[in-house]
Design a protein around this motif. Structure first.
Motif: not given
Length: 445
Positions: A215-231
């Motif tokens: 579950v944590t891995s899925q959340r981290l992957r989603s957060a990374d995708i969102l962060l990359n989109h913003f950056l």
């Protein structure tokens, strides 16, 4: 488990029901379950097996076992044998790294030659968690906390939904047999140390460790995708294209939260590591003119910006660029042999008086051998922070004019002088009790 397997494939949108897959089968429990699930699901598959020749008769028995399995399932069977230890010695890498390079290269060649769509490995949830713990011990960014990806180009991992416990239970329920790799019982390797010593302690704290990590891995992957989109949007607002390079506004960078991470987000595409980016950012408010190098590009600190440009392939005849920590390099009458030592116990300074040793964690490749120039400074070994001009060192050592012209220095990827070759190393790069990996350089004239 078959139902969970099919559900996972659908959730991850792995299009394997209508396409062919190359199953990498060692004969161990994980790969045996992978093959059995593909067989039960009726998927089109072939089996590939690598004999690394590391366990003598055991390796040959593994190969025969997998061959019979392929015949039982009517899957096409491919096998190959490697001289793994010889390859590792030639490349100066660990046996484990050599085995990985050899097998993945062969899998891809096989996939292309047989017109196969995917390569499937039997990595499971425990493997993913162990990978994260390994990454944490080595140092990692957000992406390193994801674990193992389900899909990476043509490589798929359809068992990431299952724990090792699930796999062993499936083995028992379906009366399957498998081969036990004796090296898996040894704690000589870092992964096995984590598997046998670290994870059991963590599971005492949380028996559902694998599920929680999933579950944590899925959340981290989603957060990374969102962060990359913003950056990505932010990057476009603070940079301008300059041919094959880029101009980065220092003012905009300094006015942004977490500027070092943002700068790394931009420069990672030009082969700069996070450690290098920290050095580059520290120069943001310094004087102009400092240059930092990666394997493919350079960053110039200008008055109001960092200018990224492609590194020229042509090298000055008095300069030698070294891209990796192994091999023999010749320049200006010198022959330098470089290698990486994994254990400090291997040091034998007394017997190798023409060798120097550096803490590998502080070295940024590519490193450069060049002629010394007026103004070069470094901190000689033993002086603990006091800098000295190279020209003054040569005077102190009574180096004559003709000899001075032949003196060369070895500089780190961040521009620091690591070694006035044959004379003095820099204090900053010395080997200490904390050093885990060491770069040894043997010098011959």
């Amino acid at each position: 488990m078959l139902e969970s397997f099919l559900t996972f494939i659908n959730q991850q949108k792995l299009d394997i029901s209508e396409k062919s897959t190359l199953l990498t089968v060692s004969g161990g429990a994980d790969s045996i379950v992978l093959a059995h699930l593909f067989y039960r699901a009726g998927f089109s598959a072939s089996i590939a097996h690598c004999n690394f020749g590391l366990r003598d008769q055991e390796s040959d028995e593994d190969e025969l076992f997998v061959k019979k399995l392929a015949e039982q399932y009517a899957f096409p069977f491919f096998r190959t044998r490697f001289e793994t230890k010889k390859f590792a010695a030639e490349q100066r890498i660990s046996t484990q790294m050599a085995a990985r390079e050899l097998r993945y290269e062969w899998f891809e060649e096989l996939r292309k030659s047989q017109n196969i769509n995917f390569i499937a490995t039997a990595h499971h949830a425990n493997d993913a968690f162990e990978t994260v713990l390994l990454n944490l011990t080595r140092g990692t960014g957000l992406a390193g906390l994801h674990g193992i990806s389900v899909l990476n180009q043509q490589v798929i991992r359809p068992l990431l939904f299952a724990s090792k416990e699930n796999i062993l239970r499936y083995i028992i329920d379906n009366h399957l047999t498998y081969r036990e790799d004796s090296s898996n019982l040894s704690d000589n390797y870092k992964r096995n140390m984590i598997r046998h010593e670290v994870i059991p302690v963590l599971k005492k704290m949380n028996p559902s460790l694998e599920k929680t990590f999933g579950v944590t891995s899925q959340r981290l992957r989603s957060a990374d995708i969102l962060l990359n989109h913003f950056l990505k949007d932010w990057r476009n607002s603070v940079t301008e294209n300059a041919g094959e390079g880029l101009v980065i506004s220092i003012k905009e960078l300094l006015n942004s939260p977490e500027p070092t991470y943002r700068l790394w987000f931009i420069l990672q595409d030009f082969d700069f590591s996070y450690t290098q980016v920290q050095e580059i950012f520290s120069a943001a408010e310094g004087i102009s003119g400092k240059v930092f190098y990666s394997l493919s590009h350079q960053v110039l600190k200008d008055r109001y910006s960092f200018v990224v440009s492609k590194r020229e392939n042509s090298v000055d005849e008095h300069e030698l660029i070294i891209d990796h920590p192994k091999g023999i390099f010749k320049t200006g009458g010198l022959i330098l042999e470089i290698r990486k030592i994994l254990k400090t116990e291997e040091l034998n300074i007394d017997k190798k008086t023409r060798s120097v040793f550096f803490d590998a964690s502080k070295i940024i490749f590519p490193i450069t051998i060049r002629n010394w120039v007026k103004g070069d400074t470094f901190c000689p070994f033993g002086m603990k922070g006091k800098r000295k001009k190279v020209s003054d060192l040569l005077i102190d050592l009574k180096i004559n004019i003709n000899q001075k012209q032949k003196v060369k220095i070895l500089s780190n990827g961040n521009g620091d002088i690591m070694w006035v070759i044959g004379l003095r190393t820099d204090e900053k790069y010395k080997v200490t009790d904390m050093s885990q990996e060491i770069i040894e350089i043997d010098m011959k004239e």
